[in-house]
Design an enzyme around this catalytic site. Sequence first.
Site, PDB file in Angstrom:
ATOM      1  N   GLY A 198       0.834  -1.204   0.000  1.00 34.65           N
ATOM      2  CA  GLY A 198       0.000   0.000   0.000  1.00 34.65           C
ATOM      3  C   GLY A 198       0.866   1.250   0.000  1.00 34.65           C
ATOM      4  O   GLY A 198       1.837   1.329   0.747  1.00 34.65           O
ATOM      5  N   ARG A 220       0.783  -5.053  -5.280  1.00 33.56           N
ATOM      6  CA  ARG A 220       0.915  -6.236  -4.419  1.00 33.56           C
ATOM      7  C   ARG A 220       1.019  -7.416  -5.387  1.00 33.56           C
ATOM      8  O   ARG A 220       0.085  -7.681  -6.126  1.00 33.56           O
ATOM      9  CB  ARG A 220      -0.304  -6.394  -3.522  1.00 33.56           C
ATOM     10  CG  ARG A 220      -0.578  -5.162  -2.627  1.00 33.56           C
ATOM     11  CD  ARG A 220      -1.669  -5.488  -1.617  1.00 33.56           C
ATOM     12  NE  ARG A 220      -2.278  -4.307  -1.026  1.00 33.56           N
ATOM     13  CZ  ARG A 220      -1.823  -3.692   0.072  1.00 33.56           C
ATOM     14  NH1 ARG A 220      -0.755  -4.123   0.680  1.00 33.56           N
ATOM     15  NH2 ARG A 220      -2.472  -2.647   0.559  1.00 33.56           N
ATOM     16  N   ASP A 236       5.404  -5.044   5.909  1.00 34.12           N
ATOM     17  CA  ASP A 236       6.012  -6.334   6.265  1.00 34.12           C
ATOM     18  C   ASP A 236       6.066  -7.313   5.086  1.00 34.12           C
ATOM     19  O   ASP A 236       7.009  -8.095   4.965  1.00 34.12           O
ATOM     20  CB  ASP A 236       5.325  -6.961   7.484  1.00 34.12           C
ATOM     21  CG  ASP A 236       3.821  -7.073   7.319  1.00 34.12           C
ATOM     22  OD1 ASP A 236       3.298  -6.634   6.272  1.00 34.12           O
ATOM     23  OD2 ASP A 236       3.171  -7.600   8.239  1.00 34.12           O
ATOM     24  N   THR A 277       4.426   2.424   5.579  1.00 34.03           N
ATOM     25  CA  THR A 277       3.022   2.000   5.622  1.00 34.03           C
ATOM     26  C   THR A 277       2.282   2.904   6.602  1.00 34.03           C
ATOM     27  O   THR A 277       2.842   3.260   7.644  1.00 34.03           O
ATOM     28  CB  THR A 277       2.849   0.529   6.063  1.00 34.03           C
ATOM     29  OG1 THR A 277       1.472   0.321   6.442  1.00 34.03           O
ATOM     30  CG2 THR A 277       3.704   0.131   7.244  1.00 34.03           C
ATOM     31  N   ILE A 278       1.044   3.234   6.258  1.00 28.31           N
ATOM     32  CA  ILE A 278       0.286   4.087   7.181  1.00 28.31           C
ATOM     33  C   ILE A 278      -0.059   3.339   8.470  1.00 28.31           C
ATOM     34  O   ILE A 278      -0.402   3.954   9.471  1.00 28.31           O
ATOM     35  CB  ILE A 278      -1.011   4.640   6.533  1.00 28.31           C
ATOM     36  CG1 ILE A 278      -1.990   3.508   6.159  1.00 28.31           C
ATOM     37  CG2 ILE A 278      -0.696   5.519   5.335  1.00 28.31           C
ATOM     38  CD1 ILE A 278      -3.405   3.996   5.868  1.00 28.31           C
ATOM     39  N   ASP A 279       0.029   2.006   8.447  1.00 23.41           N
ATOM     40  CA  ASP A 279      -0.468   1.199   9.576  1.00 23.41           C
ATOM     41  C   ASP A 279       0.415   1.249  10.832  1.00 23.41           C
ATOM     42  O   ASP A 279      -0.041   0.907  11.915  1.00 23.41           O
ATOM     43  CB  ASP A 279      -0.615  -0.271   9.151  1.00 23.41           C
ATOM     44  CG  ASP A 279      -1.562  -0.440   7.973  1.00 23.41           C
ATOM     45  OD1 ASP A 279      -2.434   0.431   7.786  1.00 23.41           O
ATOM     46  OD2 ASP A 279      -1.431  -1.430   7.237  1.00 23.41           O
ATOM     47  N   ASP A 284       2.539  -0.805  11.743  1.00 21.14           N
ATOM     48  CA  ASP A 284       2.411  -2.136  12.348  1.00 21.14           C
ATOM     49  C   ASP A 284       3.681  -2.977  12.253  1.00 21.14           C
ATOM     50  O   ASP A 284       3.631  -4.195  12.394  1.00 21.14           O
ATOM     51  CB  ASP A 284       1.232  -2.890  11.683  1.00 21.14           C
ATOM     52  CG  ASP A 284       1.430  -3.056  10.175  1.00 21.14           C
ATOM     53  OD1 ASP A 284       2.326  -2.396   9.611  1.00 21.14           O
ATOM     54  OD2 ASP A 284       0.683  -3.840   9.570  1.00 21.14           O
ATOM     55  N   ARG A 309      -5.287  -2.063   8.921  1.00 23.69           N
ATOM     56  CA  ARG A 309      -5.255  -3.513   8.724  1.00 23.69           C
ATOM     57  C   ARG A 309      -5.515  -4.204  10.059  1.00 23.69           C
ATOM     58  O   ARG A 309      -6.581  -4.045  10.605  1.00 23.69           O
ATOM     59  CB  ARG A 309      -3.930  -3.939   8.072  1.00 23.69           C
ATOM     60  CG  ARG A 309      -4.075  -5.150   7.232  1.00 23.69           C
ATOM     61  CD  ARG A 309      -2.873  -5.467   6.409  1.00 23.69           C
ATOM     62  NE  ARG A 309      -1.606  -5.182   7.059  1.00 23.69           N
ATOM     63  CZ  ARG A 309      -0.481  -5.771   6.749  1.00 23.69           C
ATOM     64  NH1 ARG A 309      -0.459  -6.683   5.819  1.00 23.69           N
ATOM     65  NH2 ARG A 309       0.637  -5.454   7.354  1.00 23.69           N
ATOM     66  N   ALA A 334     -12.423  11.005  21.168  1.00 25.14           N
ATOM     67  CA  ALA A 334     -13.448   9.960  21.023  1.00 25.14           C
ATOM     68  C   ALA A 334     -13.916   9.447  22.386  1.00 25.14           C
ATOM     69  O   ALA A 334     -13.124   9.385  23.330  1.00 25.14           O
ATOM     70  CB  ALA A 334     -12.878   8.797  20.222  1.00 25.14           C
ATOM     71  N   SER A 359     -23.789  14.415  21.849  1.00 23.01           N
ATOM     72  CA  SER A 359     -23.231  13.723  20.674  1.00 23.01           C
ATOM     73  C   SER A 359     -21.987  12.960  21.103  1.00 23.01           C
ATOM     74  O   SER A 359     -21.347  13.316  22.092  1.00 23.01           O
ATOM     75  CB  SER A 359     -22.866  14.730  19.590  1.00 23.01           C
ATOM     76  OG  SER A 359     -21.811  15.551  20.046  1.00 23.01           O
TER      77      SER A 359
HETATM   78  O1  F6P Z   1      -1.525  -1.375   4.607  1.00 23.06           O
HETATM   79  C1  F6P Z   1      -2.104  -0.161   4.272  1.00 23.06           C
HETATM   80  C2  F6P Z   1      -3.585  -0.308   4.073  1.00 23.06           C
HETATM   81  O2  F6P Z   1      -4.118   0.963   3.722  1.00 23.06           O
HETATM   82  C3  F6P Z   1      -4.362  -0.883   5.246  1.00 23.06           C
HETATM   83  O3  F6P Z   1      -4.607   0.053   6.269  1.00 23.06           O
HETATM   84  C4  F6P Z   1      -5.597  -1.386   4.563  1.00 23.06           C
HETATM   85  O4  F6P Z   1      -6.185  -2.451   5.303  1.00 23.06           O
HETATM   86  C5  F6P Z   1      -5.068  -1.891   3.242  1.00 23.06           C
HETATM   87  O5  F6P Z   1      -3.847  -1.213   3.011  1.00 23.06           O
HETATM   88  C6  F6P Z   1      -5.976  -1.650   2.055  1.00 23.06           C
HETATM   89  O6  F6P Z   1      -5.381  -2.227   0.941  1.00 23.06           O
HETATM   90  P1  F6P Z   1      -5.836  -1.930  -0.553  1.00 23.06           P
HETATM   91  O7  F6P Z   1      -5.429  -0.536  -0.895  1.00 23.06           O
HETATM   92  O8  F6P Z   1      -5.112  -2.938  -1.369  1.00 23.06           O
HETATM   93  O9  F6P Z   1      -7.316  -2.055  -0.577  1.00 23.06           O
END
Ligand code: F6P
Length: 323
Positions: free
Chosen positions: A11, A72, A103, A126-128, A130, A172, A187, A216
Site C-alpha cells: 500500500g 501487491r 512487512d 506504511t500508514i499502519d 504495524d 489492517r 473519542a 453527541s
Molecule cells: O496497509 C495499508 C492499508 O491501507 C491498510 O490500512 C488497509 O487495510 C489496506 O492497506 C488496504 O489495501 P488496498 O489498498 O489494497 O485495498
Amino acid sequence: MNRIGVFTSGGDAPGMNAAIRAVVRAGIFYNKEIVGIYRGYEGMIEGDFEEMDVRSVANILQRGGTMLKSARSKEFRTPEGRKKAFEQLKKHNIDGLIGIGGDGSFTGMHHLFLEHGLPYICIPGTIDNDIPGTDYTIGYDTATNTAVEAIDKIRDTALSHNRLFFIEVMGRDSGYIAISSGIAGGAVSIIIPEEETSIDELVEKLNRGGKKKKTSSLVIVAEGGKSGSAMEIAQKVKEKSSYFDTKVTILGHLQRGGTPTYFDRVLASKMGVAAIEGLDQGKTDVMVGIRHHDIIFNKFDDIMNQPKDIHKDDLRIAKILSI
Ligand code: F6P
C-alpha cells in the site's frame, strides 16, 4: 556495491516519495548508480526499470503517493516469481536493493536474499505503523493527521444534530491510527483489534454520557477488529439501545493520500540516507528503524516473528480522558 535498485511496494503511504528522493540523492552523493523499479515486485519481474538522477526526484518531496508506483504481487510470493525478478536485476547489473514498504515487502526481499544472495535494506513505509523494530513507519503520521482532520469535521455535524457517529479508520490488523486519532479527536470510545470490546459495556458508557447531558459522541473503530466493522458495531449498538441517532463514516483510502507532514518527510529523508549508508557499510537483511530519534538497523529474524504492540500508556490515557 555500485548499482542499487529502489522500489516501493504494498500500500502506498505519504512520504514514500521523500524516501525515494533521499535514496536517489544519497546514492548519487556516495557515487552509486540508482535504478528506479516501477510497480514494486510486479515491475521487478517484468524489468520495468529506469536510471535515476538528481533531477528525476525533483519536486516530489511534498507529494503524496509514490512516483515509482506500487503493487501487491502474487507471483513474487513464489520461488519461480522471485527467480524471474532476480534474473531481471542481474541483467541490469543491480547488486543491491532498497525497498520501501510494509512487512510483505520486507518478507519478499528477505526471501530474495536467502534464495539468491542479493543484499538489501528495507525502509518501513506504511500508514499502519504495524512493523516492529521502529517507533514510526513512513506515512503513519500523515494518515493519522488526515483522520484527525476528518474526525474534527464530523464532530461539527454530530454536535449540530445530537448524533452518535462510528468512524472507521484504516490500519489492517493494527490499532495505531485508531488509538492516536481517537485520543486527538476526543473519542468517547476507541475500538482496536488489540483489545476485546464488549458491546454491552460500550452501550452502558454511551448511555451514561447521555444521562450526563452529552448530546453527541464519536466512537473510533479500527478496521480489522474482532468486534466487526464500524457498520456492524453500529448495528449491534442500535439493537441494544434506540436512544441514539446513529451514523457511520468510513474514512478508507482518504487516509492514504495527501501531502506528507513535516514529520514523515524528515523520517523518510533520514531513513533513505541511512539505507544507502547501511548498504555501503555491508549491512544486509535488515530494516531501518527509528528509536527515540536514533536510526537503528533491525535484522529480519529479530523483528519479524514478533507483534508490534500498541503502547500501553496510550490505551490508559484514552480511557482516563473519555469518562
Ligand atoms: O496497509 C495499508 C492499508 O491501507 C491498510 O490500512 C488497509 O487495510 C489496506 O492497506 C488496504 O489495501 P488496498 O489498498 O489494497 O485495498
